[in-house]
Design an enzyme around this catalytic site. Structure first.
Site, short mmCIF file in Angstrom:
data_model
loop_
_atom_site.label_atom_id
_atom_site.label_comp_id
_atom_site.label_asym_id
_atom_site.label_seq_id
_atom_site.Cartn_x
_atom_site.Cartn_y
_atom_site.Cartn_z
CE LYS A 14 -2.13 -1.17 3.98
NZ LYS A 14 -1.39 -2.20 4.20
NE ARG A 88 -4.06 -1.20 10.46
CZ ARG A 88 -2.93 -0.53 10.00
NH1 ARG A 88 -3.09 0.68 9.43
NH2 ARG A 88 -1.94 -1.04 9.63
NE ARG A 127 7.55 -2.52 5.93
CZ ARG A 127 6.60 -2.26 5.71
NH1 ARG A 127 6.00 -1.66 4.65
NH2 ARG A 127 5.78 -2.87 6.76
NE ARG A 139 6.51 -0.22 10.03
CZ ARG A 139 5.46 -0.12 9.37
NH1 ARG A 139 5.14 0.33 8.31
NH2 ARG A 139 4.33 -0.70 9.97
NE ARG A 150 2.40 -4.47 11.25
CZ ARG A 150 3.61 -4.26 10.40
NH1 ARG A 150 4.66 -4.91 10.49
NH2 ARG A 150 3.43 -3.48 9.54
#
Ligand code: AMP
Length: 194
Positions: A14, A88, A127, A139, A150
């Site tokens: 996204k 969400r 990532r 992160r 998540r």
């Protein structure tokens, strides 16, 4: 000008696609994740409140993220909003509908990036590795353990939005496992029709 939601689990792409749309179409990415990460380093009361939630992979309260989005909807003079990581929950989706209606803005499409869950954890690890190699901050929630939380949050709270927007006639599904360029082209086609 088109306003769209990018929907999909963590690691679906996204953020990557939203950044491309900013560059190619002058749209504005509204990522609640980015806003919350900025808040945590700002030394504010809200930042302190959300830090532990972010690190644990759970969801922060609807009130907080709705407030963050509401502030940004005042922005004008751009090619449209890309809602990334928001809404969400069903409550957030209802709130977004009400906020847009109040501003006289339309929701032109909800684009779901359909992905294979098994591949997602690999993307998240990538990532983190890429950020590390580039000397950028990694992160804290991009670990296999927090990713699991998540993903579960996504299925528990967010996946219901697929049916919600389908019923409203807004949903477009795109293969999020395709090459980044093909995904971008598929999104462009949706936008050109909007
Ligand atoms: P993201 O960058 O979209 O993966 O979001 C990172 C984290 O921020 C999530 O794991 C949540 O803890 C929090 N977050 C981001 N957006 C929302 C939202 N719309 N509602 C609740 N929590 C959110």
């Amino acid at each position: 000008m088109a306003n769209i939601i990018l929907l999909g689990p963590p690691g679906a792409g996204k953020g990557t696609q939203a950044k491309r749309l900013e560059e190619t179409r002058g749209m504005v990415q509204l990522s609640t994740g980015d806003m919350l990460r900025a808040a945590r380093t700002s030394g504010t009361e809200m930042g302190r409140k959300v830090a532990a939630v972010l690190d644990g992979g759970g969801l922060v309260t609807d009130e907080i993220v709705i407030g963050l989005i509401e502030e940004k909807l005042a922005l004008t003079g751009h090619g449209g909003f890309i809602f990334d990581g928001f809404p969400r929950t069903l409550k957030q989706a209802d709130a977004l509908g009400a906020l847009l209606a109040r501003k006289g803005l339309a929701l032109d499409a909800v684009i779901e990036l359909v992905v294979d869950d098994a591949a997602l954890v690999g993307r998240i690890i990538n990532r983190a590795n890429e950020a590390r190699a580039a000397g950028q901050p990694v992160r804290k929630d991009d670990t296999p353990e927090v990713f699991e939380v998540r993903l579960r949050e996504y299925y528990k709270n967010t996946a219901a939005l697929i049916g919600y927007y389908w019923a409203k006639g807004n949903l477009v599904q795109i293969d999020g496992m395709a090459e980044m360029q093909s995904v971008a082209e598929a999104i462009a086609k949706v936008l050109d029709k909007a």
